[in-house]
Every structure is written in C-alpha cells, then in structure tokens.
Design a protein around this motif. Structure first.
Motif, mmCIF file in Angstrom:
data_model
loop_
_atom_site.group_PDB
_atom_site.id
_atom_site.type_symbol
_atom_site.label_atom_id
_atom_site.label_comp_id
_atom_site.label_asym_id
_atom_site.label_seq_id
_atom_site.Cartn_x
_atom_site.Cartn_y
_atom_site.Cartn_z
ATOM 1 N N LEU A 131 -58.631 -3.143 61.686
ATOM 2 C CA LEU A 131 -57.212 -4.026 61.325
ATOM 3 C C LEU A 131 -57.581 -4.916 60.959
ATOM 4 N N TYR A 132 -58.959 -5.641 61.602
ATOM 5 C CA TYR A 132 -59.270 -7.165 60.906
ATOM 6 C C TYR A 132 -59.431 -7.221 59.556
ATOM 7 N N PRO A 133 -60.150 -5.891 59.170
ATOM 8 C CA PRO A 133 -60.128 -6.210 57.042
ATOM 9 C C PRO A 133 -58.935 -5.942 56.448
ATOM 10 N N VAL A 134 -57.653 -5.210 57.203
ATOM 11 C CA VAL A 134 -57.362 -4.195 56.350
ATOM 12 C C VAL A 134 -56.131 -5.853 56.265
ATOM 13 N N PHE A 135 -55.777 -5.888 57.172
ATOM 14 C CA PHE A 135 -55.002 -7.786 57.894
ATOM 15 C C PHE A 135 -55.143 -8.834 56.245
ATOM 16 N N LEU A 136 -56.831 -8.713 56.498
ATOM 17 C CA LEU A 136 -57.656 -9.893 55.766
ATOM 18 C C LEU A 136 -57.201 -10.007 54.156
ATOM 19 N N VAL A 137 -57.326 -8.277 53.975
ATOM 20 C CA VAL A 137 -57.376 -7.812 52.625
ATOM 21 C C VAL A 137 -55.644 -8.158 52.122
ATOM 22 N N ALA A 138 -55.103 -7.990 52.872
ATOM 23 C CA ALA A 138 -53.280 -8.391 52.987
ATOM 24 C C ALA A 138 -52.979 -9.675 52.894
ATOM 25 N N LEU A 139 -53.953 -10.594 54.099
ATOM 26 C CA LEU A 139 -53.465 -11.875 53.905
ATOM 27 C C LEU A 139 -53.782 -12.769 52.388
ATOM 28 N N LEU A 140 -54.842 -12.415 51.419
ATOM 29 C CA LEU A 140 -55.939 -13.227 50.684
ATOM 30 C C LEU A 140 -55.618 -12.311 49.218
#
Length: 87
Positions: free
Chosen positions: A77-86
């Motif tokens: 979930l961390y990389p998924v949220f990071l990609v969605a945020l950036l």
C-alpha cells in the motif's frame, strides 16, 4: 493423521516465517526505495500477503502469518499511495 491437524513437519509450516520475511523485505524496500523502485515491494508484499493468508487458513504459525500479512500489506500500500500522491 486422524485428528484433522496438519503434520508439524509439513512444508506448509513455513508459510508463517516466509510471510514474515517477505513482509519485512517489502516494508523496508518500500520505505527506502524512491518513485522508480516500486516493483520489489509490490512483488514481495503480494507474496507475503498470499503466504500469510495460506498460513492463517491452515492455522499454522498464526502470529507470524498475521504479522506477515500486516507488513506485506504495508509494503504494497505504501508505494501505491506514494504513486497516487505524486501523480
């Protein structure tokens, strides 16, 4: 075995420890990798969740399996949220 429990020397007893190791690898690599290196945490996290759920389903090493599911899902979930945020 006639009592319905799994044998203790079965390869399925490794689901918990493998899930835990893959979950920790996924979480650490997700925290240390940048925007480009998200393939390893996603793969390791997905495998950790899979092995953890298999271990929980067979009721083997439940603590390790549950911790592996938790850390594996964080690693996914961390990389998924990071990609969605950036993006």
């Amino acid at each position: 075995m006639t009592d319905g429990t799994a044998p203790t020397d079965s390869p399925a007893t490794l689901y918990g420890p493998v899930s835990l190791v893959l979950g920790v690898v996924a979480t650490v690599t997700a925290a240390l990798s940048g925007f480009i290196g998200i393939a390893i945490p996603l793969l390791a996290g997905a495998l950790a969740v899979t092995f953890g759920l298999l271990g929980l389903g067979r009721r083997l090493n439940r603590g390790l399996s549950a911790f592996g599911v938790a850390t594996g899902s964080l690693g996914v979930l961390y990389p998924v949220f990071l990609v969605a945020l950036l993006t």
